[in-house]
Design an enzyme around this catalytic site. Structure first.
Site, PDB file in Angstrom:
ATOM      1  N   SER A 210       0.834  -1.201   0.000  1.00  0.00           N
ATOM      2  CA  SER A 210       0.000   0.000   0.000  1.00  0.00           C
ATOM      3  C   SER A 210       0.873   1.256   0.000  1.00  0.00           C
ATOM      4  O   SER A 210       1.644   1.466  -0.930  1.00  0.00           O
ATOM      5  CB  SER A 210      -0.957  -0.028   1.195  1.00  0.00           C
TER       6      SER A 210
ATOM      7  N   HIS B  44      -5.052  -5.292  -0.853  1.00  0.00           N
ATOM      8  CA  HIS B  44      -5.863  -5.075   0.348  1.00  0.00           C
ATOM      9  C   HIS B  44      -6.906  -6.183   0.475  1.00  0.00           C
ATOM     10  O   HIS B  44      -8.115  -5.971   0.358  1.00  0.00           O
ATOM     11  CB  HIS B  44      -6.521  -3.699   0.294  1.00  0.00           C
TER      12      HIS B  44
ATOM     13  N   GLU C 138      -2.480  -2.857  -7.556  1.00  0.00           N
ATOM     14  CA  GLU C 138      -3.656  -3.098  -6.710  1.00  0.00           C
ATOM     15  C   GLU C 138      -4.079  -1.750  -6.156  1.00  0.00           C
ATOM     16  O   GLU C 138      -3.332  -0.780  -6.219  1.00  0.00           O
ATOM     17  CB  GLU C 138      -3.315  -4.083  -5.578  1.00  0.00           C
TER      18      GLU C 138
END
Length: 299
Positions: free
Chosen positions: A110, A272, A202
């Site tokens: 992330s 995630h 992502e």
């Protein structure tokens, strides 16, 4: 590309916060996990620090914590406690001189994507994997893939086919991470070279038109013309406007990438997700997409 030394029992892993603040209590499952693998754990001074709103301390405090762990020869891996936002605010304060001489594993995903790309630019591999706060709800498969990657055991993945997949087989260096972060560091010295690589992306909690905007930017700048393949991970908890965009995240990505003659895999278990499988960024992989599914094999 240089691979940091894989961990052995007795090695030390440092846990710190490069972005959002966090207390020690939520980290206990992660600490117990590492200790069950025979590893020693130290926590940084950013853990429990609450003097800067959302962030785990001021930029200089987070940078100092990371710098200390980088320069400590006893620390063999650095694991992000959690994500959020803020790593990019302190990345340019870090002196990587010692890191280049004695690389160690950097672990997270992330917001940590900025550090993955920054370090991959130094020709040093990093580990895109669960963060400390993920341990309590991660799948056994995600945790085991993390352990294997950390200790240097061979990892490979076989996943089900997806109707948007584009068939083909290719081999190259894996790069990428969070799409929003990759988009935000375009043009900076942290941006990794996409040419001849296999791109993983992502994202989480983005508006659908934002996904379209970011993907269009990559397309217009020629990134998809230069990569050998694309792996699409979780596109999780997306948002829409009162007037719907009309396509979900995977449909947006499929539409923008459909004309490229490269293998593309959709719905890979990374990002995630509870089933966030470990990926060694900077390492060579073979990506094979066929009618039966997708196989990703790390060299």
């Amino acid at each position: 590309m240089r691979t940091p030394p894989y961990l052995q029992k007795g090695d030390t892993v440092a846990i710190l916060a490069t972005a959002r603040k966090i207390d020690l209590a939520p980290l206990q499952p992660a600490i117990k996990l590492l200790e069950s693998w025979g590893l020693h754990v130290v926590t940084g001074k950013t853990i429990g620090l609450d003097n800067n709103n959302q962030l785990a301390g001021a930029d200089w405090q987070r940078a100092t914590d990371l710098q200390n762990m980088i320069d400590d020869p006893s620390v063999k891996a650095i694991w992000c406690a959690k994500g959020g936002y803020g790593t990019v605010r302190m990345i340019d304060r870090i002196d990587f001189t010692n890191f280049k001489k004695n690389p160690k594993w950097f672990i997270g995903f992330s917001d940590a994507t900025v550090l993955h790309s920054h370090i991959n630019n130094m020709n040093i591999a990093t580990l895109h994997a669960i963060m400390c706060v993920s341990v309590s709800h991660a799948t056994p498969e995600a945790i085991e893939s993390f352990r294997k990657a950390l200790f240097g055991e061979k990892i490979s993945y076989s996943i089900e086919s997806h109707p948007f997949n584009k068939m083909g087989k290719t081999h190259g260096e894996l790069i990428g991470g969070n799409l929003s972060v990759l988009y935000s560091i375009i043009g900076s010295r942290s941006e990794v070279d996409y040419k001849g690589k296999i791109l993983f992306i992502e994202d989480l909690d983005e508006y659908l038109y934002h996904i379209d905007r970011m993907m269009m930017n990559l397309k217009r700048n020629g990134y998809f013309e230069n990569v050998k393949g694309i792996i699409i991970g979780g596109m999780t908890s997306m948002n829409d406007n009162d007037i719907p965009w009309g396509h979900d995240a995977l449909e947006i990505i499929q539409d923008i990438t459909k004309d490229y003659n490269i293998p593309i895999c959709f719905n890979f278990p990374a990002g995630h997700l509870k089933d966030n499988r470990a990926l060694v960024l900077g390492q060579e992989i073979t990506l094979e997409v066929n009618a039966n599914g997708t196989k990703v094999t790390f060299d």
